[in-house]
Structures are given as structure tokens and as C-alpha cells.
Motif scaffolding. Structure first.
Motif, PDB file in Angstrom:
ATOM      1  N   THR A 180     -48.840 -29.863  22.297  1.00 21.03           N
ATOM      2  CA  THR A 180     -48.118 -31.014  21.760  1.00 21.03           C
ATOM      3  C   THR A 180     -46.833 -30.575  21.068  1.00 21.03           C
ATOM      4  OG1 THR A 180     -50.245 -32.126  21.414  1.00 21.03           O
ATOM      5  CG2 THR A 180     -48.339 -33.071  20.322  1.00 21.03           C
ATOM      6  N   GLU A 181     -46.892 -29.454  20.366  1.00 14.96           N
ATOM      7  CA  GLU A 181     -45.692 -28.924  19.701  1.00 14.96           C
ATOM      8  C   GLU A 181     -44.645 -28.518  20.732  1.00 14.96           C
ATOM      9  OE1 GLU A 181     -47.199 -25.736  17.365  1.00 14.96           O
ATOM     10  OE2 GLU A 181     -48.177 -27.041  15.889  1.00 14.96           O
ATOM     11  N   LEU A 182     -45.097 -27.831  21.799  1.00 16.97           N
ATOM     12  CA  LEU A 182     -44.184 -27.436  22.868  1.00 16.97           C
ATOM     13  C   LEU A 182     -43.588 -28.656  23.563  1.00 16.97           C
ATOM     14  CD1 LEU A 182     -46.206 -24.510  24.529  1.00 16.97           C
ATOM     15  CD2 LEU A 182     -44.236 -24.323  22.990  1.00 16.97           C
ATOM     16  N   TYR A 183     -44.422 -29.657  23.778  1.00 16.23           N
ATOM     17  CA  TYR A 183     -43.969 -30.885  24.448  1.00 16.23           C
ATOM     18  C   TYR A 183     -42.891 -31.581  23.606  1.00 16.23           C
ATOM     19  CZ  TYR A 183     -44.067 -35.571  26.470  1.00 16.23           C
ATOM     20  OH  TYR A 183     -43.704 -36.764  27.047  1.00 16.23           O
ATOM     21  N   ARG A 184     -43.122 -31.639  22.322  1.00 19.58           N
ATOM     22  CA  ARG A 184     -42.154 -32.288  21.433  1.00 19.58           C
ATOM     23  C   ARG A 184     -40.827 -31.520  21.436  1.00 19.58           C
ATOM     24  NH1 ARG A 184     -41.029 -35.616  17.334  1.00 19.58           N
ATOM     25  NH2 ARG A 184     -39.935 -34.842  15.500  1.00 19.58           N
ATOM     26  N   ASN A 185     -40.932 -30.211  21.316  1.00 18.64           N
ATOM     27  CA  ASN A 185     -39.708 -29.392  21.312  1.00 18.64           C
ATOM     28  C   ASN A 185     -38.959 -29.528  22.631  1.00 18.64           C
ATOM     29  OD1 ASN A 185     -40.250 -28.473  18.739  1.00 18.64           O
ATOM     30  ND2 ASN A 185     -41.360 -26.658  19.453  1.00 18.64           N
ATOM     31  N   ASP A 186     -39.705 -29.550  23.735  1.00 19.18           N
ATOM     32  CA  ASP A 186     -39.087 -29.686  25.055  1.00 19.18           C
ATOM     33  C   ASP A 186     -38.394 -31.035  25.187  1.00 19.18           C
ATOM     34  OD1 ASP A 186     -38.890 -28.812  28.015  1.00 19.18           O
ATOM     35  OD2 ASP A 186     -39.844 -30.797  28.129  1.00 19.18           O
ATOM     36  N   THR A 187     -39.030 -32.079  24.660  1.00 16.30           N
ATOM     37  CA  THR A 187     -38.456 -33.426  24.727  1.00 16.30           C
ATOM     38  C   THR A 187     -37.168 -33.515  23.923  1.00 16.30           C
ATOM     39  OG1 THR A 187     -40.675 -34.375  24.976  1.00 16.30           O
ATOM     40  CG2 THR A 187     -38.912 -35.882  24.312  1.00 16.30           C
ATOM     41  N   LEU A 188     -37.177 -32.900  22.733  1.00 16.34           N
ATOM     42  CA  LEU A 188     -35.999 -32.930  21.867  1.00 16.34           C
ATOM     43  C   LEU A 188     -34.858 -32.102  22.443  1.00 16.34           C
ATOM     44  CD1 LEU A 188     -37.712 -32.559  18.363  1.00 16.34           C
ATOM     45  CD2 LEU A 188     -36.672 -34.619  19.317  1.00 16.34           C
ATOM     46  N   ASP A 189     -35.225 -31.002  23.129  1.00 23.03           N
ATOM     47  CA  ASP A 189     -34.205 -30.097  23.641  1.00 23.03           C
ATOM     48  C   ASP A 189     -33.715 -30.454  25.043  1.00 23.03           C
ATOM     49  OD1 ASP A 189     -34.486 -28.745  21.310  1.00 23.03           O
ATOM     50  OD2 ASP A 189     -35.774 -27.160  22.135  1.00 23.03           O
ATOM     51  N   SER A 190     -34.451 -31.309  25.742  1.00 20.14           N
ATOM     52  CA  SER A 190     -34.160 -31.564  27.156  1.00 20.14           C
ATOM     53  C   SER A 190     -32.760 -32.132  27.384  1.00 20.14           C
ATOM     54  CB  SER A 190     -35.192 -32.515  27.759  1.00 20.14           C
ATOM     55  OG  SER A 190     -35.175 -33.759  27.083  1.00 20.14           O
ATOM     56  N   ALA A 191     -32.276 -32.902  26.422  1.00 22.61           N
ATOM     57  CA  ALA A 191     -30.953 -33.515  26.583  1.00 22.61           C
ATOM     58  C   ALA A 191     -29.845 -32.471  26.622  1.00 22.61           C
ATOM     59  CB  ALA A 191     -30.694 -34.512  25.451  1.00 22.61           C
ATOM     60  N   SER A 192     -30.024 -31.406  25.848  1.00 21.59           N
ATOM     61  CA  SER A 192     -28.975 -30.387  25.777  1.00 21.59           C
ATOM     62  C   SER A 192     -29.292 -29.142  26.598  1.00 21.59           C
ATOM     63  CB  SER A 192     -28.760 -29.974  24.316  1.00 21.59           C
ATOM     64  OG  SER A 192     -29.979 -29.490  23.759  1.00 21.59           O
ATOM     65  N   SER A 193     -30.505 -29.096  27.179  1.00 20.72           N
ATOM     66  CA  SER A 193     -30.912 -27.911  27.922  1.00 20.72           C
ATOM     67  C   SER A 193     -30.466 -27.982  29.379  1.00 20.72           C
ATOM     68  CB  SER A 193     -32.435 -27.750  27.870  1.00 20.72           C
ATOM     69  OG  SER A 193     -32.870 -26.709  28.712  1.00 20.72           O
ATOM     70  N   LEU A 194     -30.048 -26.860  29.903  1.00 18.06           N
ATOM     71  CA  LEU A 194     -29.669 -26.773  31.308  1.00 18.06           C
ATOM     72  C   LEU A 194     -30.877 -26.947  32.217  1.00 18.06           C
ATOM     73  CD1 LEU A 194     -27.223 -23.721  31.186  1.00 18.06           C
ATOM     74  CD2 LEU A 194     -26.603 -26.121  31.530  1.00 18.06           C
ATOM     75  N   PHE A 195     -32.072 -26.675  31.688  1.00 17.72           N
ATOM     76  CA  PHE A 195     -33.301 -26.716  32.485  1.00 17.72           C
ATOM     77  C   PHE A 195     -34.177 -27.915  32.123  1.00 17.72           C
ATOM     78  CE2 PHE A 195     -32.024 -22.295  31.776  1.00 17.72           C
ATOM     79  CZ  PHE A 195     -31.798 -21.879  33.070  1.00 17.72           C
TER      80      PHE A 195
END
Length: 423
Positions: free
Chosen positions: A156-171
Motif C-alpha cells: 500500500t505504501e509503494l502503491y501510494r508513492n507510485d500514484t503520487l510520483d506517476s505524474a512526474s515519472s517517465l515510467f
């Protein structure tokens, strides 16, 4: 003043009669922080066959409510371990975006809000039971050896971080880079129901799924003559009448405290609980030595005892009007699981000849095989047309007389009677 009270009594009585589930749900909600009142209301619900269901993340509101089936649903606000703000966010998410599909959907949508502690509270309260997973599975090891609840929290922590970072992440849109849901361990064997019920009680303040004493319903109904909750009032009655009495009670041990008296001798105070209340047993001297071994936490006991004066009063003092207070003294303790085998001498099952068929025989034999024990079994065959009664003593089957076995006989339409020793 009296008229106003009478009018309120009439209104509440009318509501309880015509809308029993709604009335009790409101009653429970009003007394959410009062444990003793909750117990009384729950006992009344049980008496009137009203189901009070565990809290559920897809159905519960903050307070007690009534679902479409007419059952009372425990409110999420009554679960210990998280505050009202989390409950509000949970209900808001469910209202705006629909019901939670499964435990993964719940954790993903509630990421950043639900931590391990609050997740544990919801698990033990039974709030995820409707997802079809066992509570034990959350605390079983995954393939990597870590407990599923820890893996789920980490995911869940990884999912949240991925969701928050997805907008600025190249991947951000690359599926291979996204966190993978941990696989829930396969459930094997049987759950420790007693342990789960104790945890449930810890987090919601009471037993909801079932009660530890339910499996001994037959023993309690057959062999006790006083409930634990009524023992104190029975003692008061005996004291007022100036006359002792033999009393048999049954319950589960919920607390044990050992102590040392002023004289240096050991003692213990033990809390015995049944469906509706508790009673504290005091063990000193010979009682401590003889009965303490039975007084283990969560032990389910059948206790034969006597109500009488707590100590001896000399004739001269008694002549001057001195009296000793009354109390309950233990005479014998038996594990509830051994009561039927100890005190029953036989079970007689009555069979109407009109029921006899190959299918009926198959079901009866299956029921008897599933309940093998040591209690002698007799079948009383009754024929209504001829009036003949034939009694058959079974040499092949002896049974274990339990509530589930007797329920099975009831489903087959078979009344029964028991013969017992004098306890």
C-alpha cells in the motif's frame, strides 16, 4: 410528569414491537461508549432473535444501522484502533466511488489513511469477512516468509508513492514498473475460533460472530440452574431468607489475578463470564490448591457450588444477633467439554415410522457417524397407526452429545430425551 413518562414508554414500546431492529440499532448507537448498557441491549437482541452483525467496510456506517435483510450492522465508529476521521473518509470514499471490490481495492483506495494498526483492528473486528478471506490468512506467511498483513501494508505504501510520483515519472504508465499486489496465502486447516473471538471482543468490546460458549449450549441449558450474571442476586436472596442453596453455573474464565494475603498464603481472584454478565470467584486456602489448575484464561468451566455463610459464627455470637455474609463456595469444577460424558447416562432419539426411507436412513447414519462418542444411544420407534412403540438399544453407535449434533437431529425432525446422573 407521570403522563409524559407514560407517553414516552408507549412510544418506545410501540417502536420496539413494530420496528425492533431499528429501535435496538438506535439504542445501541446511543450507548456506544457504555459497555454494560451495550451488553444488556445485546442480550435483549439475542432474546428476541435479532442478529447483530460484525462491522463491514462495505455496509457499516459510523453508528449502528439496519441492513436490507433487517439485521443490525455494527457501526465502524465502535471499532477500537482508529478515530472518527478515518471512519468518515472510509464512508466518503465508498459513497463517492462505489463499494470496495476486495482487500486490495480497499487498501489502494484508502492508501495513506489506513496503517497497519487500523488494518489489524478492522481484520479482528471482522470488517473484511464479506470479501471471502479468513482472518487467519492476514497473519499467515507469504512465500517470502513475511506475514501477509505486513506485505499488504508495504504494498500500500509503494502503491501510494507510485500514484503520487506517476505524474512526474517517465515510467508512470509502464505496468512493469508498478508495485505488484502480494499474493494472499492459501488457507489450510482450521482456524482457532476461540482465539479469533477473543481478539474480536478486544476490538469491538463484545463477541459478535459467535460466543465461545455456543458450542456448549446443550450443557449449559441442561446442567446449570443459575446464570453467572444472576449469581450475585441469588446470593442476596439466600441471605435474606437465611437459607443456603446448591447452585450450578457455567462460564468462560476471562481474567485471573494471583495474589498473596497478609498472612503470606497465596490466593487468586478469577472472573467467570457467561452471555450476560460476570462474577468474581475468590480462591484461598484449600480452594486455591484444588481449583486453580482449572482457572486458566479462556477455560470454559462447569462449576457446582453452594451458597451459604462465608465463615463460621460461634453459637454465643449468633445468639447475640451476629451473622456472617453469604457467598458462593465451589464444590466441584469440570471442564464444559467433559460435562455430557461425565453426567449423561444415555440419549434416546424418537423416530416416527412415517419418516422411514432409504434417504432418511442414510442421513441418520451419516449424522451418527459424524458424532461418535461415548454416550449410549437408544432409538424409540413410534408407529402412529398401530400405536406400537419399539425401543432399540444401539450396539454399533455411541454418540457425542453436543449442540451441533442435537441441531442435526432437529433438522431430521427427531425429538430426543436424555437420562443423566444426579450431579
Amino acid at each position: 410528569h407521570a403522563t409524559c413518562y407514560a407517553w414516552i414508554s408507549y412510544q418506545t414500546g410501540w417502536l420496539k414491537c413494530h420496528y425492533p431492529s431499528e429501535f435496538q440499532a438506535a439504542n445501541l448507537s446511543c450507548n456506544l461508549s457504555k459497555a454494560e448498557e451495550i451488553k444488556k441491549i445485546m442480550a435483549d437482541c439475542k432474546l428476541h432473535k435479532l442478529k447483530v452483525l460484525n462491522p463491514d467496510v462495505n455496509e457499516s456506517e459510523a453508528a449502528f444501522t439496519v441492513n436490507k435483510a433487517g439485521d443490525i450492522r455494527f457501526g465502524l465508529g465502535g471499532v477500537k484502533g482508529f478515530g472518527a476521521n478515518i471512519v468518515e473518509m472510509m464512508i466518503k470514499e465508498r459513497t463517492e466511488n462505489g463499494l470496495f471490490a476486495d482487500i486490495y481495492d480497499f487498501m489502494e483506495r484508502m492508501s495513506g489513511i489506513i496503517n497497519r494498526r487500523s488494518l489489524e483492528s478492522l481484520i479482528f473486528a471482522g470488517a473484511f469477512d464479506s470479501f471471502g478471506c479468513k482472518r487467519t490468512q492476514f497473519f499467515s506467511p507469504c512465500k517470502n516468509g513475511e506475514l501477509f498483513i505486513d506485505e499488504l501494508t508495504h504494498y500500500t505504501e509503494l502503491y501510494r508513492n507510485d500514484t503520487l510520483d506517476s505524474a512526474s515519472s517517465l515510467f508512470g504508465e509502464v505496468e512493469e514498473m508498478k508495485p505488484v499486489r502480494p499474493e494472499m496465502p492459501v488457507f489450510t486447516g482450521e482456524e482457532d475460533v476461540l482465539a479469533l473471538l477473543q481478539q474480536e471482543k478486544e476490538f469491538v468490546g463484545m463477541y459478535l460472530s459467535s460466543h465461545p460458549l455456543d458450542r456448549y449450549r446443550f450443557e449449559i441449558e441442561t446442567f446449570t440452574d443459575c446464570s453467572v450474571s444472576a449469581l450475585e442476586s441469588r446470593i442476596d436472596e439466600c441471605e435474606k431468607a437465611g437459607k443456603g442453596a446448591k447452585v450450578n453455573v457455567a462460564g468462560i474464565v476471562t481474567d485471573v489475578k494471583t495474589l498473596i494475603t497478609k498472612s503470606g498464603s497465596p490466593g487468586a481472584r478469577v472472573v467467570l463470564e457467561d452471555y450476560n454478565g460476570t462474577y468474581e470467584l475468590a480462591l484461598f486456602g484449600k480452594d486455591y490448591q484444588e481449583y486453580l489448575a482449572f482457572m486458566q484464561l479462556h477455560a470454559q468451566l462447569y462449576i457446582e457450588g453452594e451458597i451459604g455463610e462465608r465463615y463460621f459464627v460461634k453459637p454465643d455470637d449468633r445468639a447475640q444477633g451476629k451473622k456472617a455474609p453469604y457467598g458462593f463456595k465451589i464444590k466441584k469444577v469440570t471442564l464444559l467439554g467433559n460435562v455430557a460424558e461425565t453426567y449423561l447416562t444415555g440419549l434416546t432419539v424418537t423416530v416416527d415410522t412415517g419418516l422411514l426411507s432409504a434417504d432418511f436412513r442414510k442421513k441418520l447414519v451419516s449424522t451418527l457417524k459424524e458424532s461418535k462418542g461415548k454416550i449410549p444411544l437408544t432409538l424409540l420407534l413410534k408407529d402412529k397407526q398401530t400405536g406400537y412403540n419399539l425401543e432399540f438399544y444401539s450396539k454399533k453407535y455411541q454418540v457425542d452429545v453436543r449442540a451441533d449434533f442435537l441441531d442435526a437431529l432437529g433438522r431430521l425432525g427427531l425429538p430426543y430425551s436424555v437420562s443423566r446422573k444426579q450431579s
